[in-house]
Design a protein around this motif. Sequence first.
Motif, PDB file in Angstrom:
ATOM      1  N   PHE A 332       0.800  -1.227   0.000  1.00  0.00           N
ATOM      2  CA  PHE A 332       0.000   0.000   0.000  1.00  0.00           C
ATOM      3  C   PHE A 332       0.836   1.282   0.000  1.00  0.00           C
ATOM      4  O   PHE A 332       0.350   2.314  -0.461  1.00  0.00           O
ATOM      5  N   ALA A 333       2.037   1.246   0.511  1.00  0.00           N
ATOM      6  CA  ALA A 333       2.882   2.450   0.496  1.00  0.00           C
ATOM      7  C   ALA A 333       3.882   2.409  -0.647  1.00  0.00           C
ATOM      8  O   ALA A 333       3.972   3.356  -1.437  1.00  0.00           O
ATOM      9  N   ARG A 336       1.616   1.383  -4.127  1.00  0.00           N
ATOM     10  CA  ARG A 336       0.488   2.269  -4.443  1.00  0.00           C
ATOM     11  C   ARG A 336       0.774   3.726  -4.054  1.00  0.00           C
ATOM     12  O   ARG A 336      -0.040   4.599  -4.345  1.00  0.00           O
ATOM     13  N   HIS A 337       1.885   3.971  -3.345  1.00  0.00           N
ATOM     14  CA  HIS A 337       2.316   5.320  -2.984  1.00  0.00           C
ATOM     15  C   HIS A 337       1.315   6.045  -2.092  1.00  0.00           C
ATOM     16  O   HIS A 337       1.145   7.260  -2.193  1.00  0.00           O
ATOM     17  N   TYR A 338       0.653   5.281  -1.213  1.00  0.00           N
ATOM     18  CA  TYR A 338      -0.236   5.906  -0.245  1.00  0.00           C
ATOM     19  C   TYR A 338       0.610   6.547   0.862  1.00  0.00           C
ATOM     20  O   TYR A 338       1.742   6.154   1.122  1.00  0.00           O
ATOM     21  N   SER A 339       0.033   7.529   1.559  1.00  0.00           N
ATOM     22  CA  SER A 339       0.718   8.154   2.690  1.00  0.00           C
ATOM     23  C   SER A 339       0.827   7.164   3.847  1.00  0.00           C
ATOM     24  O   SER A 339       0.190   6.103   3.843  1.00  0.00           O
ATOM     25  N   VAL A 342      -2.622   6.458   5.597  1.00  0.00           N
ATOM     26  CA  VAL A 342      -3.543   5.756   4.699  1.00  0.00           C
ATOM     27  C   VAL A 342      -3.064   4.337   4.422  1.00  0.00           C
ATOM     28  O   VAL A 342      -3.862   3.392   4.354  1.00  0.00           O
ATOM     29  N   SER A 343      -1.759   4.136   4.322  1.00  0.00           N
ATOM     30  CA  SER A 343      -1.226   2.801   4.013  1.00  0.00           C
ATOM     31  C   SER A 343      -1.389   1.827   5.171  1.00  0.00           C
ATOM     32  O   SER A 343      -1.261   0.613   4.989  1.00  0.00           O
ATOM     33  N   TRP A 412      -7.986  -1.144  -4.235  1.00  0.00           N
ATOM     34  CA  TRP A 412      -7.513  -1.402  -2.874  1.00  0.00           C
ATOM     35  C   TRP A 412      -8.509  -2.223  -2.069  1.00  0.00           C
ATOM     36  O   TRP A 412      -8.139  -2.858  -1.067  1.00  0.00           O
TER      37      TRP A 412
END
Length: 515
Positions: A332-333, A336-339, A342-343, A412
Amino acid sequence: MTSSSSTSSTLATQTQHADAEPASHNAHHDEENPTEASSGKEKEKNEKNAYLVDWDPDDKANPRNWSTRYKSWITFQLGMLALAASLGSSIISPAEDAIMAYTHISSEVAVLPISFYILGFAFGPLLWAPVSEVWGRKWSMEPAMFCLGLFSIGTATSTNAASIFITRFFGGVFGSAPVSNVSAALGDIWAPKARGTAVTFYAVAVVGGPTLGPVIGAALTVNKHLGWRWTEYIEAIWVFTIFAITTFCLPELYGPVLLKRRAASLRKSTGNSAYWHPHENVKLDFKSIVTKHLARPLRMLFTEPMVTCIALYASFVYALLYLTLEVFPIVFAQMRHYSLVVSTLPFLGLFIGVLCAVLLNLANQPRYMRIVDQNGGRPVPEARLPPMLIGGLLFAIGLFWFGWTAAPQFSWVLPTVAAAFIGAGFNVIFQQCINFLVDTYGLYAASAVSANTFLRSLLACAFPLVAKPMFNNLGVGPAMSILGGVACLALPVPLIFMRYGLKLRRMSKFAPIKD
């Protein structure tokens, strides 16, 4: 108080079978009924047994006879102790990058604060289990929890990597006390028919910590007014809060310790030194720790097939729970480059799965209660296992599902739902493993559970270390498929124990059964 002429063999049976119905309380000395064939030695034995302190059937001092409301309050306290300890294992995980930058260590080494804490989980129970079986459940947990709070503060104030690693390890050693001993304490207050429900909520507390910790830790880490150190300060605050509550509200629960105290009280109040309880002869010194108590969990792990197999299965699923601490950031990080915050939110999907498993575990309770009634009120460990078949299937499905929907081209939602399957499967397996061990080993449950904790913590310590190399080199799909394949190989474990469990229990030195 009533008299009794119970024999030493009866006492041995009661000691080995903690889950049997409470025996009558031996308090006052009635006249003996010697037969013509009785020898002097038998008369002496009968006289001694007449002053053996035990429970009355409806003795209000017996933890099994406390009110349901009071036992529920105690169960809540025990669950919070376990939650506080398990929360500490993962709350620092989102701070890996911050710790890496502060201490100038590599990303591989930055995983060690998690692994060292879990490594402490492996070795701590080897001490806390015998302490609980000699001095009682409360003494095995309260001082350890206080020390966990101190070492959490030590981590928060560390100025280099070495001090972080050391304080985390000892935090895990002391934090393992409730994780190891709470399940045995639940066996002290709940009869076999009701214990399954209690352990269900205890399992939520144990698993809730690792799944909720990353979300809490991420929110603290990104806050510019707090930072990574506050992940440990918050842990310490929570630990000391629960410690304060349980210090004043949690009573001693271990029957032999309570009867030992009663024997001493009767000797003092009556002036009769004949009152006794065998637990008064149980001591905890260095020699007994090394040769008996410390060795017992390891001996059970390597000589008891039931403990070995259950520990292997529980260890695999438990280790995968901690593997997610490194895999979720990759998916997720990294991908997907989530913060940061959020990840970590998909961990809530994992926790929702854990909560859903409660319904499946509770659904087995009516069936288990019927089987216990048919068995004269005695526990039937094999009747705990059918939900494990469903849990194992959910767990394997979740692993494959997560692995092959982790790529960014998929929504997601798909891997998050798969995480719920993993959480549900894990909690069903974990809880029934604990129930099986407590049902089987009675007063030795703490040692059996600590043997299980020892092995599962060793694997859980290692899995986060191999996660990044494994998943980055193989890819999330193939790597998860390997783990899913192992989960499929473990599916027959409950069937094997349902078929051969009784035979294995007959062969056990620690879990003799009544025919």
